[in-house]
Write a protein that holds these residues in place. Structure first.
Motif, PDB file in Angstrom:
ATOM      1  N   THR A   1      12.973 -43.955  -7.770  1.00 12.32           N
ATOM      2  CA  THR A   1      12.639 -45.954  -7.834  1.00 12.32           C
ATOM      3  C   THR A   1      14.169 -46.007  -7.860  1.00 12.32           C
ATOM      4  N   VAL A   2      14.753 -46.665  -6.648  1.00 15.01           N
ATOM      5  CA  VAL A   2      15.864 -47.800  -7.306  1.00 15.01           C
ATOM      6  C   VAL A   2      15.816 -48.892  -6.503  1.00 15.01           C
ATOM      7  N   MET A   3      15.691 -49.951  -7.055  1.00 15.65           N
ATOM      8  CA  MET A   3      15.863 -51.031  -6.548  1.00 15.65           C
ATOM      9  C   MET A   3      17.138 -51.686  -7.000  1.00 15.65           C
ATOM     10  N   ASP A   4      17.440 -52.948  -5.877  1.00 12.38           N
ATOM     11  CA  ASP A   4      19.050 -53.748  -5.979  1.00 12.38           C
ATOM     12  C   ASP A   4      18.735 -54.476  -7.444  1.00 12.38           C
ATOM     13  N   PRO A   5      19.751 -54.918  -8.548  1.00  9.55           N
ATOM     14  CA  PRO A   5      18.915 -55.780  -8.964  1.00  9.55           C
ATOM     15  C   PRO A   5      19.291 -57.182  -8.991  1.00  9.55           C
ATOM     16  N   ASP A   6      19.117 -57.385  -8.005  1.00  7.91           N
ATOM     17  CA  ASP A   6      18.675 -59.017  -6.874  1.00  7.91           C
ATOM     18  C   ASP A   6      17.338 -58.702  -7.174  1.00  7.91           C
ATOM     19  N   VAL A   7      16.669 -58.226  -6.344  1.00  4.25           N
ATOM     20  CA  VAL A   7      15.256 -57.852  -6.180  1.00  4.25           C
ATOM     21  C   VAL A   7      14.713 -57.597  -7.336  1.00  4.25           C
ATOM     22  N   VAL A   8      15.042 -56.994  -8.050  1.00  6.99           N
ATOM     23  CA  VAL A   8      14.766 -57.032  -9.494  1.00  6.99           C
ATOM     24  C   VAL A   8      14.520 -58.304 -10.472  1.00  6.99           C
ATOM     25  N   SER A   9      15.325 -59.175 -10.504  1.00  7.08           N
ATOM     26  CA  SER A   9      15.618 -60.618 -11.063  1.00  7.08           C
ATOM     27  C   SER A   9      14.905 -61.372 -10.468  1.00  7.08           C
ATOM     28  N   ALA A  10      14.435 -60.676  -8.976  1.00 14.33           N
ATOM     29  CA  ALA A  10      13.428 -61.972  -8.510  1.00 14.33           C
ATOM     30  C   ALA A  10      12.385 -61.440  -8.611  1.00 14.33           C
ATOM     31  N   MET A  11      11.659 -60.090  -8.741  1.00 20.30           N
ATOM     32  CA  MET A  11      10.616 -60.199  -8.888  1.00 20.30           C
ATOM     33  C   MET A  11      10.005 -60.671 -10.604  1.00 20.30           C
ATOM     34  N   MET A  12      11.084 -60.278 -11.265  1.00 18.97           N
ATOM     35  CA  MET A  12      10.697 -60.583 -12.815  1.00 18.97           C
ATOM     36  C   MET A  12      10.394 -61.953 -13.260  1.00 18.97           C
TER      37      MET A  12
ATOM     38  N   VAL B   1      15.853 -54.254 -21.199  1.00 21.39           N
ATOM     39  CA  VAL B   1      15.096 -53.214 -21.078  1.00 21.39           C
ATOM     40  C   VAL B   1      14.660 -52.470 -19.710  1.00 21.39           C
ATOM     41  N   LEU B   2      13.254 -53.787 -18.994  1.00 20.95           N
ATOM     42  CA  LEU B   2      12.545 -53.485 -18.472  1.00 20.95           C
ATOM     43  C   LEU B   2      13.151 -53.917 -16.943  1.00 20.95           C
ATOM     44  N   HIS B   3      14.783 -54.765 -16.865  1.00 24.30           N
ATOM     45  CA  HIS B   3      15.201 -54.962 -16.143  1.00 24.30           C
ATOM     46  C   HIS B   3      15.825 -53.334 -15.472  1.00 24.30           C
ATOM     47  N   GLY B   4      16.304 -53.397 -16.391  1.00 26.21           N
ATOM     48  CA  GLY B   4      16.794 -52.083 -16.481  1.00 26.21           C
ATOM     49  C   GLY B   4      16.441 -50.263 -15.836  1.00 26.21           C
ATOM     50  N   MET B   5      14.724 -50.569 -16.515  1.00 26.25           N
ATOM     51  CA  MET B   5      14.025 -49.784 -16.149  1.00 26.25           C
ATOM     52  C   MET B   5      13.292 -50.109 -14.690  1.00 26.25           C
ATOM     53  N   ALA B   6      13.614 -51.154 -14.314  1.00 26.77           N
ATOM     54  CA  ALA B   6      12.954 -51.628 -12.824  1.00 26.77           C
ATOM     55  C   ALA B   6      13.808 -51.445 -11.960  1.00 26.77           C
ATOM     56  N   ALA B   7      15.034 -51.368 -12.393  1.00 23.89           N
ATOM     57  CA  ALA B   7      16.408 -50.916 -11.211  1.00 23.89           C
ATOM     58  C   ALA B   7      17.011 -49.364 -11.171  1.00 23.89           C
ATOM     59  N   GLY B   8      15.596 -48.627 -12.317  1.00 21.78           N
ATOM     60  CA  GLY B   8      15.586 -47.179 -11.778  1.00 21.78           C
ATOM     61  C   GLY B   8      16.896 -46.566 -12.525  1.00 21.78           C
ATOM     62  N   ARG B   9      16.628 -47.121 -13.682  1.00 21.16           N
ATOM     63  CA  ARG B   9      18.388 -46.572 -14.886  1.00 21.16           C
ATOM     64  C   ARG B   9      17.432 -45.868 -16.318  1.00 21.16           C
TER      65      ARG B   9
ATOM     66  N   SER C   1       4.281 -42.856 -20.513  1.00 21.50           N
ATOM     67  CA  SER C   1       3.875 -42.154 -19.795  1.00 21.50           C
ATOM     68  C   SER C   1       5.333 -41.739 -19.659  1.00 21.50           C
ATOM     69  N   LYS C   2       5.460 -40.020 -19.378  1.00 26.57           N
ATOM     70  CA  LYS C   2       6.120 -38.835 -19.137  1.00 26.57           C
ATOM     71  C   LYS C   2       7.167 -39.193 -17.861  1.00 26.57           C
ATOM     72  N   ASP C   3       6.732 -39.626 -18.065  1.00 26.81           N
ATOM     73  CA  ASP C   3       6.976 -39.164 -15.577  1.00 26.81           C
ATOM     74  C   ASP C   3       8.124 -41.301 -15.808  1.00 26.81           C
ATOM     75  N   ASP C   4       9.079 -40.763 -15.173  1.00 24.10           N
ATOM     76  CA  ASP C   4       9.845 -42.208 -15.775  1.00 24.10           C
ATOM     77  C   ASP C   4      10.019 -43.249 -14.477  1.00 24.10           C
ATOM     78  N   ASN C   5       9.920 -42.494 -13.528  1.00 29.02           N
ATOM     79  CA  ASN C   5       8.979 -42.920 -12.089  1.00 29.02           C
ATOM     80  C   ASN C   5       7.599 -43.319 -12.400  1.00 29.02           C
ATOM     81  N   ARG C   6       6.958 -43.037 -12.157  1.00 30.77           N
ATOM     82  CA  ARG C   6       5.424 -44.042 -12.825  1.00 30.77           C
ATOM     83  C   ARG C   6       5.340 -45.126 -13.469  1.00 30.77           C
ATOM     84  N   ARG C   7       6.191 -44.919 -14.664  1.00 31.50           N
ATOM     85  CA  ARG C   7       6.186 -45.721 -15.758  1.00 31.50           C
ATOM     86  C   ARG C   7       7.156 -46.957 -14.947  1.00 31.50           C
TER      87      ARG C   7
END
Length: 215
Positions: free
Chosen positions: A128-139, A158-166, A198-204
């Motif tokens: 999953t790859v989300m633009d940082p600006d999209v992640v910021s707006a959602m958060m 850290v949550l911001h980084g996770m959501a951005a797919g890092r 979860s061990k599945d980063d994408n699911r997380r």
């Protein structure tokens, strides 16, 4: 890697083809409207679809609708959408099936070839790859939720980084902390948001985004 490209603007379409081909991507179909995209995906069954959100005939959300329809027909069809705008609704709909293999980037990011190609490969691989600006707006739109307010500033970073797919390593590098510290923060985040580990980063990532988006 076989790609279906959906983009109605000539210059951007040709630029994307010239960017993709030297990096090992084979553009097997190029379309300029939502209905054409649905047909192309049914025929080609590509490794990845790269589509503009707004296309003819109405220039609203045809690209998104076509991708969502394709993912209903072909579960998990890797899809990366491009847009000039940040729209939380688009991001929510793209993530709603929980299958992964999705991305939402602003068109400005296309001009960084290395980052863009990396994003394409990540989505094609089920990430999953989300633009940082999209992640910021959602958060920021979720900040009123009681569970989100339990997080410390560092946990939100850290949550911001996770959501951005890092990856954990990338998050650690950007925050100048250790990977062990990132792992600990992620455990705290999951606990505070009542989300099972979860061990599945994408699911997380999808679980966190789904929670934030529906708060």
């Amino acid at each position: 890697m076989r790609v279906v490209l959906a983009e109605d603007q000539f210059l951007l379409r040709e630029g994307l083809i010239r960017l993709l081909e030297p990096h090992g991507f084979e553009v097997v179909s190029v379309v300029g409207s939502g209905p054409e995209l649905v047909r192309a995906l049914d025929v080609e069954r590509p490794d990845l679809v790269l589509a503009d959100i707004r296309m003819p005939p109405t220039h609203t959300d045809e690209g998104l609708r076509a991708v969502l329809e394709a993912r209903r027909r072909h579960i998990g069809q890797p899809s990366l959408l491009l847009s000039q705008y940040v729209d939380q609704l688009y991001a929510r709909e793209l993530l709603a099936d929980g299958e992964g293999g999705v991305g939402y980037l602003l068109k400005d990011r296309v001009f960084d070839a290395t980052q863009f190609v990396s994003a394409l490969r990540q989505v094609a691989g089920g990430g999953t790859v989300m633009d940082p600006d999209v992640v910021s707006a959602m958060m920021s739109g979720s900040g009123r939720d009681e569970k989100v307010t339990r997080l410390t500033d560092r946990e939100r970073d850290v949550l911001h980084g996770m959501a951005a797919g890092r990856s954990n390593a990338a998050i650690a590098a950007s925050l100048v902390i250790t990977e062990k510290a990132v792992t600990k923060h992620i455990g705290n985040i999951m606990q505070k948001l009542d989300l099972p580990p979860s061990k599945d980063d994408n699911r997380r990532v999808l679980a966190v985004l789904a929670y934030l988006n529906h708060s």
